[in-house]
Design an enzyme around this catalytic site. Structure first.
Site, short mmCIF file in Angstrom:
data_model
loop_
_atom_site.label_atom_id
_atom_site.label_comp_id
_atom_site.label_asym_id
_atom_site.label_seq_id
_atom_site.Cartn_x
_atom_site.Cartn_y
_atom_site.Cartn_z
N LYS A 1 17.01 25.34 66.42
CA LYS A 1 17.62 24.37 65.51
C LYS A 1 16.62 23.23 65.33
O LYS A 1 16.12 22.69 66.32
CB LYS A 1 18.91 23.85 66.16
CG LYS A 1 19.84 23.11 65.26
CD LYS A 1 21.23 23.11 65.87
CE LYS A 1 22.15 22.08 65.29
NZ LYS A 1 23.47 22.11 65.94
N ASP B 1 32.32 27.56 58.98
CA ASP B 1 30.96 27.96 59.36
C ASP B 1 30.65 27.54 60.79
O ASP B 1 29.61 27.93 61.32
CB ASP B 1 29.93 27.35 58.40
CG ASP B 1 30.08 25.85 58.25
OD1 ASP B 1 31.17 25.40 57.90
OD2 ASP B 1 29.10 25.13 58.52
P1 AMP Z 1 26.51 21.56 60.27
O1 AMP Z 1 27.30 20.40 59.78
O2 AMP Z 1 25.49 21.20 61.29
O3 AMP Z 1 27.36 22.70 60.68
O4 AMP Z 1 25.64 22.05 59.02
C1 AMP Z 1 26.19 22.43 57.80
C2 AMP Z 1 25.12 23.00 56.90
O5 AMP Z 1 24.12 22.02 56.60
C3 AMP Z 1 24.37 24.19 57.46
O6 AMP Z 1 24.10 25.05 56.39
C4 AMP Z 1 23.11 23.56 58.01
O7 AMP Z 1 22.05 24.48 58.10
C5 AMP Z 1 22.83 22.50 56.97
N1 AMP Z 1 22.03 21.36 57.49
C6 AMP Z 1 22.44 20.40 58.33
N2 AMP Z 1 21.44 19.52 58.57
C7 AMP Z 1 20.37 19.94 57.85
C8 AMP Z 1 19.02 19.45 57.67
N3 AMP Z 1 18.58 18.34 58.26
N4 AMP Z 1 18.22 20.17 56.86
C9 AMP Z 1 18.63 21.28 56.24
N5 AMP Z 1 19.87 21.78 56.36
C10 AMP Z 1 20.74 21.12 57.16
MG MG Z 2 27.07 24.46 61.55
#
Ligand code: AMP
Ligand code: MG
Length: 519
Positions: free
Chosen positions: A147, A286
């Site tokens: 990550k 997700d």
């Molecule tokens: P999460 O809220 O961490 O479950 O992320 C939700 C979505 O946003 C997922 O598709 C992650 O891969 C994407 N995501 C979160 N932070 C980033 C970042 N800094 N750069 C690219 N994608 C991100």
């Molecule tokens: Mg996630």
């Protein structure tokens, strides 16, 4: 971190009958690594091969100055990886994905998801990579995942990066959850990249190496279903059955059995969260696994004062993922999984819906049973007591705790002191100590077992004020508070001298705690 160091001069980790093998050969002396010849780490690429439509081959970004911040040595050993080698230059390169073992096929995984109730058809690993699957010495297959390893085709507006603080946060909280015997993805290491990440302020960047039973999510099934390709959906379901619910393969309706397996695993998981006061904070589809492991430690936090309406996430304005809403939200997410699976459940879609509804009905039953059994244990009560006596006792207690905003975790340890005959410390936790006397009398009449209580009620959780303190220090280069916190939470039931601060409730001036996701 103090951890087990394998003492053998050479190690060979066997795969459990898979076609590919994990082999680690490291010649080393006790404590000092003499890495010759270099170890070979073999990763499977089952997801990438079997579900190529959902896997984009990708590579991690180079890191200017990688530096290992924390390594989970017991986990490394459990995986058949040599901790000494992982600390070497080559090992650290594996941990950030810039050195990929020969034959491995790193991919960004595609998935969809309902975020706060709204459907997003294409999420996917925006800043993460599945390096491949490890087969540990016992034959268990686990994902090795990164990550913060750089932008992928799913990054949308994101920078693909992660900061040291949030990755260490995931490390600490997942270690705590594991020690609390709650199914969770594991953290293998956090490596500072030497790159600056721009959030509200410039922050040091990091990559987290994460290990999971798999990264299949409800959102993975939503993605497969939305393609309209039923063959893909079936392959995904078969993959999930093989990895997580093998018993379903022999059932009369294997895909319904898969669904029921996920319902059971999530009902048990969310009950365990509730029993320790864990608030996940972003239970989007997700972020719900098919394996039943807790995943994605973003805005999560543990309750201080007991209040079912508690929300920590700065973006959860409506309280959708408040502590007390978590069972209902898990059920909602599972309904989305059922919808995605419908074409596999029955040729007649009306029959498919009826089957899914019936199976989903099992969630409440299973959750209630797990919650009740857990609360009995927390209160030190015998398992054969009449539920009609226990349920109102639990409900009345929770109302008393909420009314006085009593610290949830420490309350159950002080209550064990009351079971040993000294009720005053418990009474003092309440705004009006007399208000709890009647409840204490009813409870003590049932003969609670204080030693049993101390075996299930943790002394140490990653308390919000201590997490913040440890992460701020680590971001400034001082990892001592983090190590002390890890020491406390990895043996959560054993009260130890010197850790009094870690057992105590947050100071009154700590105020309203806010957490942030997408960090
Ligand atoms: P999460 O809220 O961490 O479950 O992320 C939700 C979505 O946003 C997922 O598709 C992650 O891969 C994407 N995501 C979160 N932070 C980033 C970042 N800094 N750069 C690219 N994608 C991100
Ligand atoms: Mg996630």
């Amino acid at each position: 971190m103090g951890g087990a160091r394998a003492a053998g001069a050479s190690e060979q980790a066997r795969s459990g009958g898979g076609q590919q093998r994990l082999v680690v050969r490291v010649r080393r002396t006790l404590g000092r690594v003499t890495t010759a010849p270099p170890p070979t780490v073999t990763l499977d690429s089952r997801f990438a091969t079997e579900l190529a439509e959902m896997a984009v081959p990708w590579r991690a970004e180079e890191a200017p100055e990688p530096r290992l911040l924390v390594l989970n040595e017991p986990l490394a050993t459990e995986l058949g990886l040599d901790p000494g080698w992982l600390r070497s230059v080559d090992g650290v390169r594996l941990l950030i994905g810039t050195a990929v073992p020969t034959g491995a096929a790193p991919v960004a995984q595609a998935y969809a998801g309902h975020q706060f109730g709204g459907y997003v058809p294409r999420l996917g690993d925006g800043r993460a990579l599945l390096l491949g699957e490890l087969v540990d010495p016992d034959g268990r297959v686990r994902d090795l995942h990164l990550k913060g390893s750089g932008r992928t085709p799913f990054a949308r507006g994101g920078d693909g990066l992660a900061a040291v603080g949030p990755m260490l946060r995931e490390y600490v909280v997942s270690q705590s959850m594991h020690a609390l015997r709650i199914p969770t993805t594991r953290s293998l290491a956090v490596v500072a990249t030497g790159r600056t990440v721009h959030r509200e302020t410039p922050l040091p960047g990091a990559v987290l190496a994460r290990v999971a039973a798999s990264h299949l999510r409800v959102g993975s099934f939503q993605y497969a279903r939305a393609t309209g390709d039923v063959d893909l959906l079936r392959r995904l379901a078969d993959h999930a059955i093989a990895r997580h619910h093998p018993g379903a393969a022999g059932a009369e309706r294997p895909y319904l059995a898969l669904f029921e397996g996920v319902v059971a695993a999530q009902a048990s998981l969310v009950a365990r969260w509730m029993l320790v006061g864990f608030v996940h904070g972003v239970m989007n589809t997700d972020n719900m696994t098919i394996s039943g492991e807790t995943i994605d430690y973003g805005p999560c936090a543990f309750l201080d004062a007991f209040d079912p309406a508690t929300v920590y996430s700065s973006i959860d304005h409506g309280g959708r993922y408040a502590y007390g809403n978590q069972p209902a939200m898990a059920e909602w997410d599972l309904a989305r999984l059922a919808e995605a699976l419908l074409p596999l459940l029955h040729d007649d879609q009306d029959r498919a819906v009826a089957l899914a509804v019936e199976s989903l009905g099992g969630f409440r039953r299973r959750f209630d049973a797990a919650w009740s059994a857990g609360m009995r244990a927390k209160l030190g009560l015998r398992a054969d007591l009449d539920q009609a006596v226990v349920s109102p006792l639990v409900e009345d207690l929770l109302a008393l705790l909420a009314a006085s905003r009593v610290d949830f975790t420490s309350f159950f340890r002080v209550l064990a002191v009351a079971a040993r005959g000294e009720a005053e410390p418990t009474r003092r936790r309440f705004l009006d100590p007399g208000a709890v006397d009647d409840w204490l009398t009813r409870w003590r009449a049932l003969g609670p077992d204080p030693d049993g209580m101390d075996r299930v009620n943790p002394v140490y959780i990653p308390r919000n004020h201590l997490v913040e303190e440890a992460l701020a220090a680590a971001t400034d280069g001082d990892v001592d508070p983090l190590m002390r916190l890890l020491d406390a939470v990895t043996a959560p039931y054993d009260e130890r001298p010197g850790l009094e601060r870690h057992a105590a409730a947050a100071p009154p001036d700590f105020g309203t705690y806010r957490t942030f996701c997408g960090t």
